[in-house]
Design an enzyme around this catalytic site. Structure first.
Site, PDB file in Angstrom:
ATOM      1  N   ASP A   1       0.844  -1.184   0.000  1.00 31.41           N
ATOM      2  CA  ASP A   1       0.000   0.000   0.000  1.00 31.41           C
ATOM      3  C   ASP A   1       0.888   1.244   0.000  1.00 31.41           C
ATOM      4  OD1 ASP A   1       0.820  -0.279   2.662  1.00 31.41           O
ATOM      5  OD2 ASP A   1      -1.090   0.398   3.485  1.00 31.41           O
TER       6      ASP A   1
ATOM      7  N   TYR B   1       2.903   4.850   0.669  1.00 30.07           N
ATOM      8  CA  TYR B   1       3.558   5.478   1.818  1.00 30.07           C
ATOM      9  C   TYR B   1       2.507   6.261   2.606  1.00 30.07           C
ATOM     10  CZ  TYR B   1       7.994   4.650  -0.695  1.00 30.07           C
ATOM     11  OH  TYR B   1       9.060   4.100  -1.347  1.00 30.07           O
TER      12      TYR B   1
ATOM     13  N   PHE C   1       6.339   2.834  -4.425  1.00 27.70           N
ATOM     14  CA  PHE C   1       7.727   3.056  -3.987  1.00 27.70           C
ATOM     15  C   PHE C   1       8.306   4.409  -4.391  1.00 27.70           C
ATOM     16  CE2 PHE C   1       7.300  -1.606  -4.287  1.00 27.70           C
ATOM     17  CZ  PHE C   1       7.477  -1.910  -2.939  1.00 27.70           C
TER      18      PHE C   1
ATOM     19  N   HIS D   1       9.223  -8.054   0.666  1.00 25.91           N
ATOM     20  CA  HIS D   1       9.086  -6.607   0.512  1.00 25.91           C
ATOM     21  C   HIS D   1      10.434  -5.932   0.806  1.00 25.91           C
ATOM     22  CE1 HIS D   1       7.530  -2.520   1.267  1.00 25.91           C
ATOM     23  NE2 HIS D   1       6.484  -2.900   0.560  1.00 25.91           N
TER      24      HIS D   1
END
Length: 235
Positions: free
Chosen positions: A77, A79, A90, A200
């Site tokens: 999801d 930031y 990202f 991740h």
């Protein structure tokens, strides 16, 4: 259930998604789950702050048309800090400090891509414009509360997005990073696409297999084999 899209909404969606994406997935916006998600997001905006801003939510689609996709990077999801998320997983806008997950992505690029040097910014729009579709499985988040918009309908929508890419595109590299992203693996036909999985890039999990995963070099090797132009990962 509404089965039509109002003219004003249609034009807004076309602008946010681009024509190719609009033709492929516009129907989703008339379905019950998406209408409920829209109501949920309206309530969230009225009572607090959510990221990314409304105008940036569909930037992954805007900057990377369906018919130009070469690589899919799938995260979890957005930031949840102020001014960070802008619709590309990202990525952060110019002038915003690279978050830890992005720092680890840069570390992997430095280790695997010859000549890559960590840039002085964290904006990845250049990748999107080369055919890298950067999507989160949940496309919004409440400020300061990671995972707060899970199970509100986004996962159903992004399932449809992945299925659409799988069906309509050929020879795409899927990079699935983290547990939420890796759940999409069963939707991808591995006889026509390349699927790369890793933990991740968060500092909590990057050391368990993201660092040294070589996904960026594997992606370009696959694109060469598909007789496609490679991605210039340098920023």
């Amino acid at each position: 259930m509404s089965t039509t899209i109002e003219k004003a909404q249609e034009e807004e969606l076309r602008l946010r998604l681009g024509n190719a994406w609009y033709k492929a997935i516009a129907e989703e916006f008339t379905k019950d789950y998406m209408l409920k998600l829209g109501n949920f997001l309206t309530e969230e905006r009225e009572t607090g702050t959510i990221y990314p801003p409304t105008e940036d939510t569909f930037n992954a689609f805007k900057y990377c048309p369906l018919d130009q996709i070469k690589v899919v990077i799938l995260g979890q999801d957005p930031y949840h800090g102020a001014n960070q998320a802008h619709g590309l997983c990202f990525s952060v806008k110019q002038g915003i400090k690279a978050p830890p997950s992005l720092v680890n992505i840069f570390k992997e690029l430095e280790a695997s891509i010859e000549g890559f040097k960590r840039p002085g910014h964290g904006e990845l729009t250049n990748w999107a414009e080369q055919g890298v579709f950067m999507l989160n499985t949940s496309m919004s988040v409440r400020a300061g509360q990671p995972g707060s918009h899970f199970r509100q309908g986004w996962e159903t929508f992004t399932d449809k997005v992945i299925q659409t890419i799988n069906e309509k595109c050929e020879g795409v590299v899927f990079m699935l990073w983290g547990a939420s992203a890796r759940k999409k693996e069963s939707m991808i036909d591995k006889t026509k696409h390349l699927v790369l999985e890793a933990p991740h890039p968060s500092p909590l999990s990057a050391h368990r297999g993201f660092l040294d995963c070589k996904h960026f070099t594997q992606a370009n090797e696959y694109l060469i084999a598909q007789e496609k132009e490679t991605i210039d990962w340098k920023l």
